[in-house]
Design a protein around this motif. Structure first.
Motif, PDB file in Angstrom:
ATOM      1  N   GLY A 125       1.387  15.894 -36.371  1.00 26.90           N
ATOM      2  CA  GLY A 125       0.928  15.313 -35.114  1.00 26.90           C
ATOM      3  C   GLY A 125       1.953  14.364 -34.547  1.00 26.90           C
ATOM      4  O   GLY A 125       3.148  14.639 -34.566  1.00 26.90           O
ATOM      5  N   ILE A 126       1.495  13.240 -34.068  1.00 28.78           N
ATOM      6  CA  ILE A 126       2.360  12.268 -33.392  1.00 28.78           C
ATOM      7  C   ILE A 126       3.209  11.533 -34.422  1.00 28.78           C
ATOM      8  O   ILE A 126       2.677  10.984 -35.386  1.00 28.78           O
ATOM      9  CB  ILE A 126       1.522  11.243 -32.603  1.00 28.78           C
ATOM     10  CG1 ILE A 126       0.500  11.949 -31.710  1.00 28.78           C
ATOM     11  CG2 ILE A 126       2.431  10.336 -31.767  1.00 28.78           C
ATOM     12  CD1 ILE A 126       1.092  12.883 -30.698  1.00 28.78           C
ATOM     13  N   PRO A 127       4.544  11.505 -34.249  1.00 29.99           N
ATOM     14  CA  PRO A 127       5.380  10.775 -35.203  1.00 29.99           C
ATOM     15  C   PRO A 127       5.208   9.266 -35.059  1.00 29.99           C
ATOM     16  O   PRO A 127       4.847   8.771 -33.987  1.00 29.99           O
ATOM     17  CB  PRO A 127       6.806  11.196 -34.813  1.00 29.99           C
ATOM     18  CG  PRO A 127       6.707  11.586 -33.372  1.00 29.99           C
ATOM     19  CD  PRO A 127       5.320  12.137 -33.183  1.00 29.99           C
ATOM     20  N   MET A 128       5.456   8.544 -36.155  1.00 22.24           N
ATOM     21  CA  MET A 128       5.385   7.082 -36.110  1.00 22.24           C
ATOM     22  C   MET A 128       6.376   6.563 -35.073  1.00 22.24           C
ATOM     23  O   MET A 128       7.519   7.008 -35.018  1.00 22.24           O
ATOM     24  CB  MET A 128       5.734   6.493 -37.478  1.00 22.24           C
ATOM     25  CG  MET A 128       4.671   6.737 -38.543  1.00 22.24           C
ATOM     26  SD  MET A 128       3.107   5.959 -38.152  1.00 22.24           S
ATOM     27  CE  MET A 128       3.521   4.242 -38.429  1.00 22.24           C
ATOM     28  N   ASP A 157       3.791  16.911 -26.646  1.00 22.32           N
ATOM     29  CA  ASP A 157       3.355  18.153 -26.010  1.00 22.32           C
ATOM     30  C   ASP A 157       1.899  18.434 -26.402  1.00 22.32           C
ATOM     31  O   ASP A 157       1.364  17.832 -27.334  1.00 22.32           O
ATOM     32  CB  ASP A 157       4.267  19.319 -26.418  1.00 22.32           C
ATOM     33  CG  ASP A 157       4.253  19.550 -27.914  1.00 22.32           C
ATOM     34  OD1 ASP A 157       3.401  20.322 -28.365  1.00 22.32           O
ATOM     35  OD2 ASP A 157       5.088  18.953 -28.617  1.00 22.32           O
ATOM     36  N   GLU A 158       1.270  19.377 -25.684  1.00 18.67           N
ATOM     37  CA  GLU A 158      -0.155  19.663 -25.890  1.00 18.67           C
ATOM     38  C   GLU A 158      -0.457  20.124 -27.314  1.00 18.67           C
ATOM     39  O   GLU A 158      -1.461  19.738 -27.900  1.00 18.67           O
ATOM     40  CB  GLU A 158      -0.633  20.739 -24.898  1.00 18.67           C
ATOM     41  CG  GLU A 158      -0.659  20.285 -23.451  1.00 18.67           C
ATOM     42  CD  GLU A 158       0.697  20.394 -22.765  1.00 18.67           C
ATOM     43  OE1 GLU A 158       1.665  20.873 -23.411  1.00 18.67           O
ATOM     44  OE2 GLU A 158       0.801  19.982 -21.603  1.00 18.67           O
ATOM     45  N   LEU A 209      -5.226  15.569 -33.008  1.00 20.16           N
ATOM     46  CA  LEU A 209      -6.668  15.352 -32.816  1.00 20.16           C
ATOM     47  C   LEU A 209      -7.486  16.130 -33.831  1.00 20.16           C
ATOM     48  O   LEU A 209      -8.435  15.609 -34.421  1.00 20.16           O
ATOM     49  CB  LEU A 209      -7.078  15.753 -31.396  1.00 20.16           C
ATOM     50  CG  LEU A 209      -6.680  14.772 -30.294  1.00 20.16           C
ATOM     51  CD1 LEU A 209      -6.872  15.398 -28.925  1.00 20.16           C
ATOM     52  CD2 LEU A 209      -7.514  13.494 -30.411  1.00 20.16           C
ATOM     53  N   SER A 210      -7.129  17.385 -34.064  1.00 21.14           N
ATOM     54  CA  SER A 210      -7.904  18.210 -35.014  1.00 21.14           C
ATOM     55  C   SER A 210      -7.725  17.736 -36.446  1.00 21.14           C
ATOM     56  O   SER A 210      -8.590  17.935 -37.291  1.00 21.14           O
ATOM     57  CB  SER A 210      -7.530  19.682 -34.883  1.00 21.14           C
ATOM     58  OG  SER A 210      -6.181  19.881 -35.258  1.00 21.14           O
TER      59      SER A 210
END
Length: 202
Positions: free
Chosen positions: A177-180, A188-189, A196-197
């Motif tokens: 997911g999102i990197p620190m 991106d989506e 989120l999942s």
């Protein structure tokens, strides 16, 4: 363009992954200025690779002995196996200092377009390890740490299906997911959707 062996060296270095024309030129001229002993050691290392490198008989990573240092370490947790695509991925996970089990290197990822199917990967060896008992210990968890791309996801899905019949085995996938330090607005989506999942309760 340079003449003779210098240009030949630049051309060969430029074929290496991540090495562009400028970097190849810098490396070539650096090699021209180093002592002959350093060149000899580089030649020796390249020769040993060409003669054939050795792989660990347990996990499949590159090794100096029959078993790599991780598989030889009695302090490692025999109940957990982290499955990765390539030997370089073992070092990436080791740098986190979060995993104390052993590894299994597949030797790539499923890619039907390039003719890479389950038989070309070390999946059979993984199933054998999961189904066996070593030092009175059974494997209870397999962590799938393949790359978060199309091939890596296909490999993870295939492994999950293949490992499901083993009773009492937990199969997990590394989160992505999102990197620190990253910002949501630049994600991106697909990355944001995966974050989120894969959310967890705090």
């Amino acid at each position: 363009m340079y003449e003779g062996p210098v240009q030949d060296l630049i051309d060969e270095l430029g074929k290496l992954p991540g090495v562009g024309p400028k970097s190849a030129q810098r490396i070539a001229f650096h090699l021209l200025s180093v002592p002959s002993g350093d060149i000899g050691r580089l030649q020796g290392a390249l020769q040993r690779i060409r003669d054939g490198i050795q792989y660990c008989i347990i996990c499949g990573t590159v090794a100096a002995e029959e078993k790599c240092r991780i598989c030889s370490d009695p302090r490692r947790d025999l109940t957990a196996i982290c499955v990765v695509e390539e030997p370089k991925d073992v070092q990436a996970v080791e740098r986190t200092r979060e995993f104390r089990g052993r590894y299994h290197v597949l030797g790539g990822a499923l890619d039907p377009l390039r003719g890479v199917g389950p038989d070309q990967l070390r999946i059979r060896e993984l199933l054998k390890r999961v189904g066996s008992v070593e030092d009175g210990t059974e494997v209870s968890e397999v962590i799938i740490a393949t790359n978060p791309n199309t091939e890596g996801e296909a490999t993870a899905t295939y492994l999950l299906r293949t490992l499901r019949p083993f009773p009492g085995l937990t199969v997990s996938r590394i989160a992505s997911g999102i990197p620190m330090g990253g910002d949501l607005e630049f994600a991106d989506e697909m990355t944001l959707g995966r974050a989120l999942s894969g959310r967890r309760t705090l």
